[in-house]
Design a protein around this motif. Structure first.
Motif, PDB file in Angstrom:
ATOM      1  N   PRO A 106       0.811  -1.208   0.000  1.00 44.40           N
ATOM      2  CA  PRO A 106       0.000   0.000   0.000  1.00 44.40           C
ATOM      3  C   PRO A 106       0.844   1.257   0.000  1.00 44.40           C
ATOM      4  O   PRO A 106       1.985   1.264   0.434  1.00 44.40           O
ATOM      5  N   ASN A 107       0.251   2.336  -0.524  1.00 40.45           N
ATOM      6  CA  ASN A 107       0.869   3.640  -0.372  1.00 40.45           C
ATOM      7  C   ASN A 107       0.700   4.103   1.067  1.00 40.45           C
ATOM      8  O   ASN A 107      -0.006   3.496   1.866  1.00 40.45           O
ATOM      9  N   LYS A 108       1.315   5.185   1.429  1.00 40.20           N
ATOM     10  CA  LYS A 108       1.225   5.720   2.780  1.00 40.20           C
ATOM     11  C   LYS A 108      -0.239   5.977   3.132  1.00 40.20           C
ATOM     12  O   LYS A 108      -0.982   6.585   2.360  1.00 40.20           O
ATOM     13  N   ARG A 109      -0.659   5.523   4.302  1.00 41.38           N
ATOM     14  CA  ARG A 109      -2.048   5.666   4.712  1.00 41.38           C
ATOM     15  C   ARG A 109      -2.417   7.140   4.830  1.00 41.38           C
ATOM     16  O   ARG A 109      -1.679   7.946   5.389  1.00 41.38           O
ATOM     17  N   SER A 110      -3.576   7.505   4.286  1.00 37.61           N
ATOM     18  CA  SER A 110      -4.049   8.876   4.419  1.00 37.61           C
ATOM     19  C   SER A 110      -4.500   9.126   5.846  1.00 37.61           C
ATOM     20  O   SER A 110      -4.985   8.231   6.531  1.00 37.61           O
ATOM     21  N   LEU A 111      -4.332  10.338   6.302  1.00 41.47           N
ATOM     22  CA  LEU A 111      -4.629  10.657   7.695  1.00 41.47           C
ATOM     23  C   LEU A 111      -6.082  11.040   7.904  1.00 41.47           C
ATOM     24  O   LEU A 111      -6.626  10.892   8.983  1.00 41.47           O
ATOM     25  N   GLY A 112      -6.714  11.557   6.872  1.00 38.55           N
ATOM     26  CA  GLY A 112      -8.086  12.018   7.014  1.00 38.55           C
ATOM     27  C   GLY A 112      -9.094  10.902   6.830  1.00 38.55           C
ATOM     28  O   GLY A 112      -8.757   9.754   6.635  1.00 38.55           O
ATOM     29  N   GLY A 113     -10.364  11.236   6.866  1.00 34.52           N
ATOM     30  CA  GLY A 113     -11.414  10.244   6.718  1.00 34.52           C
ATOM     31  C   GLY A 113     -12.015  10.241   5.330  1.00 34.52           C
ATOM     32  O   GLY A 113     -13.079   9.690   5.130  1.00 34.52           O
ATOM     33  N   GLU A 114     -11.326  10.892   4.345  1.00 38.46           N
ATOM     34  CA  GLU A 114     -11.889  10.993   3.008  1.00 38.46           C
ATOM     35  C   GLU A 114     -11.931   9.620   2.338  1.00 38.46           C
ATOM     36  O   GLU A 114     -11.191   8.712   2.699  1.00 38.46           O
ATOM     37  N   CYS A 115     -12.806   9.528   1.345  1.00 33.16           N
ATOM     38  CA  CYS A 115     -12.959   8.267   0.618  1.00 33.16           C
ATOM     39  C   CYS A 115     -11.914   8.219  -0.490  1.00 33.16           C
ATOM     40  O   CYS A 115     -12.065   8.876  -1.522  1.00 33.16           O
ATOM     41  N   VAL A 116     -10.866   7.445  -0.293  1.00 31.88           N
ATOM     42  CA  VAL A 116      -9.779   7.384  -1.264  1.00 31.88           C
ATOM     43  C   VAL A 116      -9.303   5.948  -1.405  1.00 31.88           C
ATOM     44  O   VAL A 116      -9.543   5.097  -0.544  1.00 31.88           O
ATOM     45  N   ASP A 117      -8.624   5.690  -2.519  1.00 32.09           N
ATOM     46  CA  ASP A 117      -7.868   4.458  -2.696  1.00 32.09           C
ATOM     47  C   ASP A 117      -6.448   4.730  -2.225  1.00 32.09           C
ATOM     48  O   ASP A 117      -5.896   5.791  -2.505  1.00 32.09           O
ATOM     49  N   GLU A 118      -5.867   3.778  -1.545  1.00 32.28           N
ATOM     50  CA  GLU A 118      -4.536   3.978  -1.003  1.00 32.28           C
ATOM     51  C   GLU A 118      -3.490   3.127  -1.699  1.00 32.28           C
ATOM     52  O   GLU A 118      -2.376   2.962  -1.200  1.00 32.28           O
ATOM     53  N   ASN A 119      -3.837   2.604  -2.856  1.00 31.51           N
ATOM     54  CA  ASN A 119      -2.887   1.910  -3.716  1.00 31.51           C
ATOM     55  C   ASN A 119      -3.285   2.215  -5.152  1.00 31.51           C
ATOM     56  O   ASN A 119      -4.464   2.158  -5.508  1.00 31.51           O
ATOM     57  N   GLU A 120      -2.300   2.530  -5.980  1.00 30.31           N
ATOM     58  CA  GLU A 120      -2.593   2.930  -7.358  1.00 30.31           C
ATOM     59  C   GLU A 120      -3.206   1.809  -8.188  1.00 30.31           C
ATOM     60  O   GLU A 120      -3.768   2.038  -9.260  1.00 30.31           O
ATOM     61  N   LEU A 121      -3.113   0.568  -7.702  1.00 30.86           N
ATOM     62  CA  LEU A 121      -3.655  -0.570  -8.438  1.00 30.86           C
ATOM     63  C   LEU A 121      -5.064  -0.954  -7.996  1.00 30.86           C
ATOM     64  O   LEU A 121      -5.626  -1.927  -8.483  1.00 30.86           O
ATOM     65  N   CYS A 122      -5.665  -0.162  -7.075  1.00 30.48           N
ATOM     66  CA  CYS A 122      -6.971  -0.536  -6.523  1.00 30.48           C
ATOM     67  C   CYS A 122      -8.044  -0.730  -7.585  1.00 30.48           C
ATOM     68  O   CYS A 122      -8.831  -1.680  -7.528  1.00 30.48           O
ATOM     69  N   SER A 123      -8.099   0.167  -8.565  1.00 27.69           N
ATOM     70  CA  SER A 123      -9.154   0.059  -9.574  1.00 27.69           C
ATOM     71  C   SER A 123      -9.003  -1.210 -10.404  1.00 27.69           C
ATOM     72  O   SER A 123     -10.001  -1.856 -10.762  1.00 27.69           O
ATOM     73  N   LYS A 124      -7.773  -1.596 -10.693  1.00 26.66           N
ATOM     74  CA  LYS A 124      -7.539  -2.821 -11.456  1.00 26.66           C
ATOM     75  C   LYS A 124      -7.909  -4.042 -10.617  1.00 26.66           C
ATOM     76  O   LYS A 124      -8.502  -5.000 -11.116  1.00 26.66           O
ATOM     77  N   TRP A 125      -7.531  -4.013  -9.334  1.00 26.69           N
ATOM     78  CA  TRP A 125      -7.898  -5.130  -8.459  1.00 26.69           C
ATOM     79  C   TRP A 125      -9.407  -5.264  -8.341  1.00 26.69           C
ATOM     80  O   TRP A 125      -9.953  -6.372  -8.380  1.00 26.69           O
ATOM     81  N   ALA A 126     -10.106  -4.122  -8.211  1.00 21.77           N
ATOM     82  CA  ALA A 126     -11.559  -4.153  -8.091  1.00 21.77           C
ATOM     83  C   ALA A 126     -12.187  -4.759  -9.342  1.00 21.77           C
ATOM     84  O   ALA A 126     -13.142  -5.544  -9.255  1.00 21.77           O
ATOM     85  N   ALA A 127     -11.647  -4.398 -10.518  1.00 21.08           N
ATOM     86  CA  ALA A 127     -12.172  -4.934 -11.788  1.00 21.08           C
ATOM     87  C   ALA A 127     -11.974  -6.440 -11.877  1.00 21.08           C
ATOM     88  O   ALA A 127     -12.727  -7.131 -12.568  1.00 21.08           O
ATOM     89  N   LEU A 128     -10.961  -6.962 -11.177  1.00 21.47           N
ATOM     90  CA  LEU A 128     -10.696  -8.401 -11.192  1.00 21.47           C
ATOM     91  C   LEU A 128     -11.457  -9.151 -10.103  1.00 21.47           C
ATOM     92  O   LEU A 128     -11.278 -10.348  -9.918  1.00 21.47           O
ATOM     93  N   GLY A 129     -12.306  -8.415  -9.359  1.00 16.10           N
ATOM     94  CA  GLY A 129     -13.142  -9.060  -8.357  1.00 16.10           C
ATOM     95  C   GLY A 129     -12.527  -9.195  -6.986  1.00 16.10           C
ATOM     96  O   GLY A 129     -13.036  -9.934  -6.134  1.00 16.10           O
ATOM     97  N   GLU A 130     -11.443  -8.448  -6.717  1.00 14.32           N
ATOM     98  CA  GLU A 130     -10.766  -8.589  -5.437  1.00 14.32           C
ATOM     99  C   GLU A 130     -11.578  -8.018  -4.267  1.00 14.32           C
ATOM    100  O   GLU A 130     -11.318  -8.352  -3.112  1.00 14.32           O
ATOM    101  N   CYS A 131     -12.544  -7.145  -4.561  1.00 13.49           N
ATOM    102  CA  CYS A 131     -13.364  -6.607  -3.471  1.00 13.49           C
ATOM    103  C   CYS A 131     -14.082  -7.717  -2.716  1.00 13.49           C
ATOM    104  O   CYS A 131     -14.232  -7.655  -1.486  1.00 13.49           O
ATOM    105  N   SER A 132     -14.512  -8.737  -3.447  1.00 16.15           N
ATOM    106  CA  SER A 132     -15.197  -9.858  -2.803  1.00 16.15           C
ATOM    107  C   SER A 132     -14.240 -10.981  -2.444  1.00 16.15           C
ATOM    108  O   SER A 132     -14.455 -11.681  -1.443  1.00 16.15           O
ATOM    109  N   LYS A 133     -13.160 -11.143  -3.215  1.00 16.55           N
ATOM    110  CA  LYS A 133     -12.227 -12.233  -2.953  1.00 16.55           C
ATOM    111  C   LYS A 133     -11.257 -11.919  -1.825  1.00 16.55           C
ATOM    112  O   LYS A 133     -10.769 -12.813  -1.146  1.00 16.55           O
ATOM    113  N   ASN A 134     -10.954 -10.650  -1.645  1.00 18.65           N
ATOM    114  CA  ASN A 134      -9.979 -10.244  -0.626  1.00 18.65           C
ATOM    115  C   ASN A 134     -10.531  -9.063   0.164  1.00 18.65           C
ATOM    116  O   ASN A 134      -9.955  -7.974   0.173  1.00 18.65           O
TER     117      ASN A 134
END
Length: 298
Positions: A249-277
């Protein structure tokens, strides 16, 4: 033939040539291992067996962690990279979390010490269970699709740990290995195992093989599979290791905003990792997920 320091030298040389060795372990206190227990099985593909890599207690611990969480195993589609069901693979399995507990973390450190590949390049360990007749047809651990290659690059190495003995069958087979020509087999081997170089699953042993050549090109000789279980059951744990960091992961954001914390998150989500992991992607009661935006949970 049993190798001690030569095995370390060979692996270190490979890492130096492929540019992967600099600061490979990154560990202040690496898990010790005994290189005198490592046997070279094959050079094409490069495969090594570590006798009693895991203790009895470690094997049983991982089975207990997995037993009530098993799901039908999936395979990666060659075109899309998405996980799909297939009769090619009929086992059941689940993924542990990285460093899920002290024992899992200790095993991961030991793998890094043996392979000279950094922990951050590894996927979470997958626990697999094969019942009577279940198998995994010969396949490659490197990828054919660009989507999966984006997640840390090709899988360079696989560490397959046997968590149980199998009365008959369940061997790991390398149909394209040159060593198959010199391996003698008696009636204790299954018919499937006689179609290539094979390794019998023995509780506590670990098999390391490389899916890439020394020049980092894919190795067709690494084709491998799990022969059908004929009698008994088979438990194993697989650690896939990539050429680059996987899921760091990239450095954890300090605030409570809705963000992805790894640049590969969108690709992982497209591969179904939201449910698998979900623990990593969405989070749990103890930690916030790293890909909450891509998984649409905030």
């Amino acid at each position: 033939m049993v190798f001690s320091h030569p095995v370390v030298f060979v692996l270190s040389t490979f890492l130096f040539i492929s540019g992967l060795g600099g600061g490979a372990l990154g560990l202040a206190d690496p898990e010790p291992f005994d290189p005198t227990k490592v046997v070279q099985l094959s050079w094409k593909p490069r495969a090594f067996l570590y006798k009693v890599f895991l203790s009895e207690e470690e094997c049983e611990h991982m089975i207990v962690l997995a037993r009530d969480k098993l799901e039908k195993s999936m395979v990666a589609d060659n075109d899309s990279g998405k996980s799909v069901m297939s009769e090619v693979r009929t086992s059941s399995g689940m993924f542990l979390e990285k460093h899920q507990d002290e024992i899992v973390g200790r095993i991961e450190r030991r793998i890094a010490a043996w392979t000279f590949l950094p922990e951050e390049n590894g996927e979470a360990m997958q626990i697999l269970h094969y019942e009577n007749g279940e198998k995994y047809e010969p396949h490659y651990d490197y990828f054919h699709d660009k989507n999966n290659q984006a997640l840390g690059g090709h899988r360079i190495a696989t560490v397959l740990m046997y968590l149980s003995n199998v009365i008959k069958g369940g061997e790991t087979i390398f149909p394209n290995s040159q060593a198959k020509l010199s391996q003698e087999k008696d009636d204790s081997w299954s018919d499937c195992a006689k179609n290539g170089f094979a390794v019998k699953p023995e509780k506590g042993d670990a098999l390391l093989f490389f899916s890439l050549h020394l020049d980092a090109t894919t190795d067709p000789g690494s084709l491998h599979g799990s022969c059908p279980v004929i009698e008994g059951e088979k438990w194993s744990a697989t650690k896939w290791i990539h050429v680059r960091s996987f899921g760091k992961p990239n450095k954890r954001s300090l605030g409570g905003e809705c963000v992805d914390e790894n640049e590969l998150c969108s690709k992982w989500a497209a591969l179904g990792e939201c449910s698998k992991n979900p623990v990593y992607m969405l989070g749990s009661k103890d930690s916030r997920g790293f890909c909450r935006k891509s998984c649409n949970v905030c």
